[in-house]
Structure formats: C-alpha cells, structure tokens
Motif scaffolding. Structure first.
Motif, PDB file in Angstrom:
ATOM      1  N   GLU A  27      63.331  63.011  77.266  1.00  0.00           N
ATOM      2  CA  GLU A  27      63.989  63.686  77.241  1.00  0.00           C
ATOM      3  C   GLU A  27      65.307  64.181  77.038  1.00  0.00           C
ATOM      4  O   GLU A  27      65.509  65.091  77.342  1.00  0.00           O
ATOM      5  CB  GLU A  27      63.459  65.073  78.800  1.00  0.00           C
ATOM      6  CG  GLU A  27      62.457  65.568  78.339  1.00  0.00           C
ATOM      7  CD  GLU A  27      61.001  65.844  77.383  1.00  0.00           C
ATOM      8  OE1 GLU A  27      62.152  66.771  77.044  1.00  0.00           O
ATOM      9  OE2 GLU A  27      60.276  65.232  77.646  1.00  0.00           O
ATOM     10  N   GLY A  28      66.088  63.118  77.883  1.00  0.00           N
ATOM     11  CA  GLY A  28      67.405  63.054  77.236  1.00  0.00           C
ATOM     12  C   GLY A  28      67.638  63.260  76.053  1.00  0.00           C
ATOM     13  O   GLY A  28      69.205  63.675  75.954  1.00  0.00           O
ATOM     14  N   TRP A  29      67.123  63.096  74.585  1.00  0.00           N
ATOM     15  CA  TRP A  29      68.037  63.217  73.432  1.00  0.00           C
ATOM     16  C   TRP A  29      68.193  64.233  73.001  1.00  0.00           C
ATOM     17  O   TRP A  29      68.902  64.858  72.410  1.00  0.00           O
ATOM     18  CB  TRP A  29      67.323  62.622  72.560  1.00  0.00           C
ATOM     19  CG  TRP A  29      65.377  62.836  72.762  1.00  0.00           C
ATOM     20  CD1 TRP A  29      64.342  62.441  73.622  1.00  0.00           C
ATOM     21  CD2 TRP A  29      64.918  64.264  71.839  1.00  0.00           C
ATOM     22  NE1 TRP A  29      63.438  63.175  73.123  1.00  0.00           N
ATOM     23  CE2 TRP A  29      63.462  64.185  72.740  1.00  0.00           C
ATOM     24  CE3 TRP A  29      65.711  65.248  71.037  1.00  0.00           C
ATOM     25  CZ2 TRP A  29      62.883  65.075  71.921  1.00  0.00           C
ATOM     26  CZ3 TRP A  29      64.883  66.149  70.463  1.00  0.00           C
ATOM     27  CH2 TRP A  29      63.457  66.473  70.874  1.00  0.00           C
ATOM     28  N   LYS A  30      67.535  65.384  74.078  1.00  0.00           N
ATOM     29  CA  LYS A  30      67.705  66.922  74.044  1.00  0.00           C
ATOM     30  C   LYS A  30      68.829  67.450  74.110  1.00  0.00           C
ATOM     31  O   LYS A  30      68.864  68.607  73.797  1.00  0.00           O
ATOM     32  CB  LYS A  30      66.496  68.031  74.392  1.00  0.00           C
ATOM     33  CG  LYS A  30      64.977  68.202  74.616  1.00  0.00           C
ATOM     34  CD  LYS A  30      64.062  68.147  74.686  1.00  0.00           C
ATOM     35  CE  LYS A  30      62.473  68.182  74.645  1.00  0.00           C
ATOM     36  NZ  LYS A  30      61.424  68.572  75.309  1.00  0.00           N
ATOM     37  N   ASP A  31      70.032  66.993  74.632  1.00  0.00           N
ATOM     38  CA  ASP A  31      71.172  66.695  74.593  1.00  0.00           C
ATOM     39  C   ASP A  31      71.608  66.749  74.005  1.00  0.00           C
ATOM     40  O   ASP A  31      72.306  67.216  73.365  1.00  0.00           O
ATOM     41  CB  ASP A  31      71.699  66.676  76.145  1.00  0.00           C
ATOM     42  CG  ASP A  31      71.160  66.962  77.335  1.00  0.00           C
ATOM     43  OD1 ASP A  31      70.622  67.810  77.680  1.00  0.00           O
ATOM     44  OD2 ASP A  31      71.650  65.732  78.668  1.00  0.00           O
ATOM     45  N   GLN A  32      71.457  65.520  72.592  1.00  0.00           N
ATOM     46  CA  GLN A  32      72.462  65.083  71.946  1.00  0.00           C
ATOM     47  C   GLN A  32      72.208  65.795  70.602  1.00  0.00           C
ATOM     48  O   GLN A  32      72.402  67.073  69.633  1.00  0.00           O
ATOM     49  CB  GLN A  32      72.303  63.879  71.875  1.00  0.00           C
ATOM     50  CG  GLN A  32      73.156  63.129  70.849  1.00  0.00           C
ATOM     51  CD  GLN A  32      73.203  61.644  70.693  1.00  0.00           C
ATOM     52  OE1 GLN A  32      72.117  61.182  70.663  1.00  0.00           O
ATOM     53  NE2 GLN A  32      73.567  61.121  70.054  1.00  0.00           N
ATOM     54  N   TYR A  33      70.594  66.526  70.649  1.00  0.00           N
ATOM     55  CA  TYR A  33      70.149  66.945  69.529  1.00  0.00           C
ATOM     56  C   TYR A  33      68.949  68.341  70.365  1.00  0.00           C
ATOM     57  O   TYR A  33      67.921  68.174  70.268  1.00  0.00           O
ATOM     58  CB  TYR A  33      69.339  66.038  68.962  1.00  0.00           C
ATOM     59  CG  TYR A  33      69.529  65.145  68.243  1.00  0.00           C
ATOM     60  CD1 TYR A  33      70.555  65.133  66.898  1.00  0.00           C
ATOM     61  CD2 TYR A  33      69.977  63.856  68.868  1.00  0.00           C
ATOM     62  CE1 TYR A  33      71.035  64.040  66.383  1.00  0.00           C
ATOM     63  CE2 TYR A  33      70.394  62.654  68.200  1.00  0.00           C
ATOM     64  CZ  TYR A  33      70.978  62.941  67.245  1.00  0.00           C
ATOM     65  OH  TYR A  33      71.409  61.753  66.801  1.00  0.00           O
ATOM     66  N   PRO A  34      69.638  69.466  70.321  1.00  0.00           N
ATOM     67  CA  PRO A  34      68.726  70.018  71.103  1.00  0.00           C
ATOM     68  C   PRO A  34      68.384  71.508  69.661  1.00  0.00           C
ATOM     69  O   PRO A  34      67.172  72.347  70.144  1.00  0.00           O
ATOM     70  CB  PRO A  34      70.767  70.891  70.814  1.00  0.00           C
ATOM     71  CG  PRO A  34      71.382  70.953  70.978  1.00  0.00           C
ATOM     72  CD  PRO A  34      71.479  69.364  69.754  1.00  0.00           C
ATOM     73  N   GLU A  35      68.843  70.958  68.433  1.00  0.00           N
ATOM     74  CA  GLU A  35      67.980  71.308  67.162  1.00  0.00           C
ATOM     75  C   GLU A  35      67.817  70.352  66.338  1.00  0.00           C
ATOM     76  O   GLU A  35      69.030  69.667  65.754  1.00  0.00           O
ATOM     77  CB  GLU A  35      68.968  73.157  66.925  1.00  0.00           C
ATOM     78  CG  GLU A  35      67.863  73.363  65.121  1.00  0.00           C
ATOM     79  CD  GLU A  35      68.752  74.803  64.889  1.00  0.00           C
ATOM     80  OE1 GLU A  35      68.515  74.845  63.913  1.00  0.00           O
ATOM     81  OE2 GLU A  35      69.301  74.917  65.590  1.00  0.00           O
ATOM     82  N   LEU A  36      67.247  70.269  65.468  1.00  0.00           N
ATOM     83  CA  LEU A  36      67.132  69.066  64.517  1.00  0.00           C
ATOM     84  C   LEU A  36      66.346  69.846  63.298  1.00  0.00           C
ATOM     85  O   LEU A  36      66.163  70.746  63.358  1.00  0.00           O
ATOM     86  CB  LEU A  36      66.058  67.945  64.741  1.00  0.00           C
ATOM     87  CG  LEU A  36      65.588  67.671  66.018  1.00  0.00           C
ATOM     88  CD1 LEU A  36      64.536  66.866  66.647  1.00  0.00           C
ATOM     89  CD2 LEU A  36      66.642  66.997  65.679  1.00  0.00           C
ATOM     90  N   SER A  37      66.932  69.168  62.370  1.00  0.00           N
ATOM     91  CA  SER A  37      66.677  69.621  61.025  1.00  0.00           C
ATOM     92  C   SER A  37      65.581  69.047  59.824  1.00  0.00           C
ATOM     93  O   SER A  37      65.573  67.217  60.057  1.00  0.00           O
ATOM     94  CB  SER A  37      68.116  69.806  59.824  1.00  0.00           C
ATOM     95  OG  SER A  37      68.965  70.825  60.490  1.00  0.00           O
TER      96      SER A  37
END
Length: 311
Positions: A27-37
């Motif tokens: 889940e670590g990527w969510k800190d870097q990408y809290p929202e995606l397009s």
C-alpha cells in the motif's frame, strides 16, 4: 533454547510481522499517489465519452482504494501531453496515438486491450459513403471530400493514409479535400449531414462499430434531423487488421501499483459486468494483457506516414 511452544509462538509472531510489512509495502504507493487520473481519447462527444468511461473510473477507484478521476481530452495529443507531464497516470490510447507517444519519448507500459465478442483483439479502418450516393468504390471518390478523425487517430487517419497509399491512392492528392472532424462521431456526422462525401472510421464487425454505437444511442442523424441506420451507409474500403488500442500506464509508476491496475482491468468483466459492458455497449467479452512489441507494426506505419508528409 526455545521449547516447542515458544518456537510456535515466535514463528507466528514473525509471520504476522512479515505479513504486516508486506501489506505496508503493497500500500506504500498510496502515499505518493493519493489520487490517480485516467485520460481517454475523444472517440465520441464529451458527454457520451463520460458515460462510457465514467463507470471504469469509479470501478478503478473502488479496486485501488484511491480516487481515480476521469479526464476526457480535447484531442489525442492532449492525452499524450498529459502523460508526458505526469498528470495522467493511466490512459486509454488508440494504436497510433500510443505509437506517437512512444515515438516522442513518453515512457509507457501498455497493460491490456479488449477482446471482442467475435474473439478478436483488434479492428479495421474503413471508409464509409452514404448508401444513397453514387460512390461504389474508392475510385469513385477521386476529387471528393474525405472526413478524417484526428492526426493521431489510427482508424481515422494513420491507417487510411497508409493502406490507401499502398493501394495507389494518396489521401493528400487523390481527394479534392480532406479535413479532421475531431472525433469518430463527428467524422460520421459530417458524412451523414453532407459536409463530406466519405468518412474514415473504425469497424469491428457488421454489428459492432462506432457507427452502430451511434445508432444505438440515437445520435446519428442526417442534415434534416432524421435518425439514420447502418443500411444508410456503405463501406468502400477496409484496411488490414489493426491491434486494439491499449490502456497504458506510466513506466515510472511503482511496480506494485502497475500490477494492481492491470489486475483490476483483468477482473473488471467479472467484478463490474455493468461497468465493463458500458465500455463497448456489451460488445466486448474481456480484457487481455498486451506488450510493447505488439505495436511495433503501428510505429512503422506512423513513421511511414510522417515520411510521406515530409516528401
């Protein structure tokens, strides 16, 4: 020295810690990408495109656990530039626009393409005329007006240029005029309403094409506002088989994020059948994985067209 009971307790504790660490890494990527397009090319008008891809953005939001925002681009180049700038982590391309992105240095990983109900993972480019016209063959269109889609469209520009040239008909010299309508819908409408004698477009089968989808939605009308049906159109040219355009992600994304996005696409037909059906009006059966090599022939086609325009 640990007795058997202590060893078991220690082993369980170690496994729990390892599992927790693994989950945290996943889940670590969510800190870097809290929202995606998610950026998509404008195959149709903006509202219809939103209706088609909105459920996909909602589904990805649920599966990935972060908000996925749908971005409907004004043109194909806008999708390329959004990914180049890192503003769109996920994008839907046509084959030629994907090739153009790669050729201009955007680092992309193609993930999946749809498999249609006829079993194919691709389609054709066609040139339509109205069935009530005198045009029966491409030769009959000499000096006439052709509606194209977008410079970076596969079926609406690159494929017709390439395959018509191979057949001895240069788009730039054979037709009296050609113009970019801006979307697949607009090209067909230009033909339907008489502002073009022919239109380039995509075609999967007799019952699955951009034209049939327009008819299903009731948006295909002639200049007088009368609804039209597929029998009102005739195909006078069809290209060789073309691979479907891919859903792609930025190569720089974390590997675990890319893997989760790909798996979400693969799972969509079973997890969200209604949302999946919206993508093709129920004409597709599943997503399948694809790699970069599948688009090498498309890159060569785009390079040929570039060279032809310069000569």
């Amino acid at each position: 020295m640990l007795d058997r009971r202590s060893f078991v307790v220690a082993a369980v504790a170690a496994a729990t810690l390892a599992g927790t660490a693994s989950a945290a890494f996943a889940e670590g990527w969510k800190d870097q990408y809290p929202e995606l397009s998610l950026a998509v090319i404008p195959a149709e008008n903006a509202s219809t495109t939103t209706d088609r891809y909105g459920p996909l953005a909602d589904y990805l939001s649920k599966e990935l656990g972060v908000k996925v925002t749908l971005r409907v681009a004004n043109d194909y180049a806008a999708v390329i530039e959004a990914q180049r700038a890192g503003n769109a982590q996920i994008a839907m391309y046509g084959p030629a626009s994907y090739a153009r992105a790669v050729m201009t240095g955007v680092e992309l990983d193609p993930l999946v393409v749809p498999r249609h109900s006829n079993g194919m993972t691709g389609y054709f480019s066609v040139v339509y005329v109205r069935a009530d016209s005198a045009y029966k063959t491409i030769e009959d269109l000499r000096g006439k007006t052709l509606a194209l889609v977008d410079p970076n469209s596969t079926s609406g520009n690159n494929a017709p240029r390439f395959f018509l040239d191979r057949a001895g008909y240069s788009v730039d010299t054979f037709f009296g005029k050609s113009f970019f309508a801006g979307s697949h819908d607009n090209a067909v409408l230009a033909l339907a309403q008489g502002t073009a004698d022919a239109a380039a477009n995509s075609w999967n089968s007799e019952d699955d094409s951009n034209l049939t989808r327009m008819i299903t939605k009731g948006v295909l009308k002639d200049a007088a506002g009368n609804p039209m049906k597929k029998e009102d159109f005739r195909i006078v040219f069809k290209s060789d088989f073309l691979p479907e355009g891919p859903f792609s992600v930025l190569s720089a994304l974390p590997e675990d994020l890319k893997a989760q996005i790909k798996q979400a696409f693969l799972d969509m037909p079973s997890k969200d059948p209604k949302g999946y059906a919206a993508l093709s009006d129920g004409k597709d059966k599943e997503f399948v994985g694809i790699d970069r090599a599948a688009f090498d022939p498309i890159i060569e086609m785009v390079k040929f067209n570039d060279a032809a325009r310069k000569s």
